[in-house]
Design a protein around this motif. Structure first.
Motif, PDB file in Angstrom:
ATOM      1  N   ILE A  50      30.293  -9.452  -2.575  1.00  0.00           N
ATOM      2  CA  ILE A  50      29.935  -9.350  -4.005  1.00  0.00           C
ATOM      3  C   ILE A  50      29.672 -10.533  -4.701  1.00  0.00           C
ATOM      4  O   ILE A  50      28.703 -10.723  -5.416  1.00  0.00           O
ATOM      5  N   MET A  51      30.789 -11.553  -4.654  1.00  0.00           N
ATOM      6  CA  MET A  51      30.516 -12.486  -5.573  1.00  0.00           C
ATOM      7  C   MET A  51      29.411 -13.405  -5.087  1.00  0.00           C
ATOM      8  O   MET A  51      28.899 -14.102  -5.722  1.00  0.00           O
ATOM      9  N   SER A  52      29.068 -13.563  -3.832  1.00  0.00           N
ATOM     10  CA  SER A  52      28.077 -14.008  -3.371  1.00  0.00           C
ATOM     11  C   SER A  52      26.698 -13.649  -3.838  1.00  0.00           C
ATOM     12  O   SER A  52      25.907 -14.349  -4.242  1.00  0.00           O
ATOM     13  N   LEU A  53      26.575 -12.410  -3.675  1.00  0.00           N
ATOM     14  CA  LEU A  53      25.586 -11.671  -4.278  1.00  0.00           C
ATOM     15  C   LEU A  53      25.396 -12.064  -5.926  1.00  0.00           C
ATOM     16  O   LEU A  53      24.238 -12.362  -6.390  1.00  0.00           O
ATOM     17  N   MET A  54      26.445 -11.916  -6.463  1.00  0.00           N
ATOM     18  CA  MET A  54      26.349 -12.403  -8.230  1.00  0.00           C
ATOM     19  C   MET A  54      25.838 -13.922  -8.165  1.00  0.00           C
ATOM     20  O   MET A  54      24.865 -14.081  -9.193  1.00  0.00           O
ATOM     21  N   VAL A  60      18.887 -17.196  -9.000  1.00  0.00           N
ATOM     22  CA  VAL A  60      17.289 -16.687  -9.159  1.00  0.00           C
ATOM     23  C   VAL A  60      17.114 -16.642 -10.524  1.00  0.00           C
ATOM     24  O   VAL A  60      15.856 -17.077 -10.979  1.00  0.00           O
ATOM     25  N   TYR A  61      18.065 -15.937 -11.267  1.00  0.00           N
ATOM     26  CA  TYR A  61      17.591 -15.991 -13.080  1.00  0.00           C
ATOM     27  C   TYR A  61      17.612 -17.051 -13.483  1.00  0.00           C
ATOM     28  O   TYR A  61      16.483 -17.547 -14.167  1.00  0.00           O
ATOM     29  N   MET A  62      18.420 -18.204 -13.132  1.00  0.00           N
ATOM     30  CA  MET A  62      18.209 -19.645 -13.800  1.00  0.00           C
ATOM     31  C   MET A  62      16.953 -20.323 -13.303  1.00  0.00           C
ATOM     32  O   MET A  62      16.589 -20.848 -14.091  1.00  0.00           O
ATOM     33  N   ILE A  64      14.156 -18.781 -12.641  1.00  0.00           N
ATOM     34  CA  ILE A  64      12.914 -17.968 -13.334  1.00  0.00           C
ATOM     35  C   ILE A  64      12.980 -18.338 -14.715  1.00  0.00           C
ATOM     36  O   ILE A  64      11.795 -18.868 -15.193  1.00  0.00           O
ATOM     37  N   ILE A  65      14.057 -18.776 -15.403  1.00  0.00           N
ATOM     38  CA  ILE A  65      14.096 -19.164 -16.764  1.00  0.00           C
ATOM     39  C   ILE A  65      13.564 -20.639 -16.708  1.00  0.00           C
ATOM     40  O   ILE A  65      12.743 -21.024 -17.507  1.00  0.00           O
ATOM     41  N   ILE A  66      14.004 -21.291 -15.780  1.00  0.00           N
ATOM     42  CA  ILE A  66      13.470 -22.871 -15.582  1.00  0.00           C
ATOM     43  C   ILE A  66      12.125 -22.814 -15.587  1.00  0.00           C
ATOM     44  O   ILE A  66      11.153 -23.681 -16.204  1.00  0.00           O
ATOM     45  N   VAL A  67      11.423 -22.062 -14.639  1.00  0.00           N
ATOM     46  CA  VAL A  67       9.967 -22.222 -14.478  1.00  0.00           C
ATOM     47  C   VAL A  67       9.300 -21.575 -15.590  1.00  0.00           C
ATOM     48  O   VAL A  67       8.392 -22.184 -16.134  1.00  0.00           O
ATOM     49  N   LEU A  68       9.669 -20.497 -16.423  1.00  0.00           N
ATOM     50  CA  LEU A  68       9.082 -20.021 -17.742  1.00  0.00           C
ATOM     51  C   LEU A  68       9.111 -21.223 -18.683  1.00  0.00           C
ATOM     52  O   LEU A  68       8.191 -21.246 -19.443  1.00  0.00           O
TER      53      LEU A  68
END
Length: 175
Positions: A50-54, A60-62, A64-68
């Motif tokens: 679960i921690m690895s998934l988090m 992935v979220y960061m 996407i934010i950097i690309v945007l």
């Protein structure tokens, strides 16, 4: 001969007792391992997954934010309307504002040099800073030492003023 046989039998008896104890521990371990240790290890593995998934989702979220941010070019300069400090009307075109540093003193024998030196060592243009040492000391020797320290820094070109009060009403240095 009898003594020889008894001495040779004693280590075998200890070996047998030691073997019995190790067998008992092995049996106890086998009984505990299945119902207690294995479920605890499974829970620990699940928590790690679960921690690895988090962590993966956060990466992935960061990403996407950097690309945007890179695509849309949003920079703080565009979002916030900030401007550099304008020219000071008093002095002309200096970009440094006038600063007043006040150092209250009251019988500060141990730290007067450190306090005055720290204020005088600020990286600020000497024509744009005023340092006031406000001394309410009751001990005349400390007053003399603080005044000499102020004179020493003034001789180096620092704009430092030594102020004393005749009346000590109020707080330290009248602040």
């Amino acid at each position: 001969m009898e003594q020889l046989s008894t001495t040779t039998l004693l280590p075998d008896a200890f070996q047998g007792a030691r073997g019995d104890i190790s067998m008992q521990f092995q049996l106890l371990w086998d009984q505990i391992k299945a119902p207690l240790i294995v479920p605890l290890l499974r829970v620990a593995v699940f928590v790690c997954l679960i921690m690895s998934l988090m962590l993966f989702v956060e990466r992935v979220y960061m990403g996407i934010i950097i690309v945007l941010v890179k695509l849309f070019g949003r920079k703080p300069e565009k979002r916030y309307k900030w401007e550099p400090i304008k020219d000071d009307v008093e002095l002309g075109n200096s970009s440094y504002p006038m600063v007043l540093v006040q150092i209250p003193m009251y019988n500060e024998r141990e730290v007067y040099q450190l306090s005055i030196g720290a204020a005088c060592g600020l990286s600020w243009p000497s024509d744009r800073i005023i340092i006031q040492v406000l001394d309410d000391s009751t001990d005349p020797t400390i007053k003399d030492m603080v005044e000499l320290e102020c004179q020493r820094w003034a001789s180096k070109g620092i704009n430092i003023k030594y102020e004393i009060r005749d009346n000590r009403n109020g707080y330290k240095a009248g602040l």
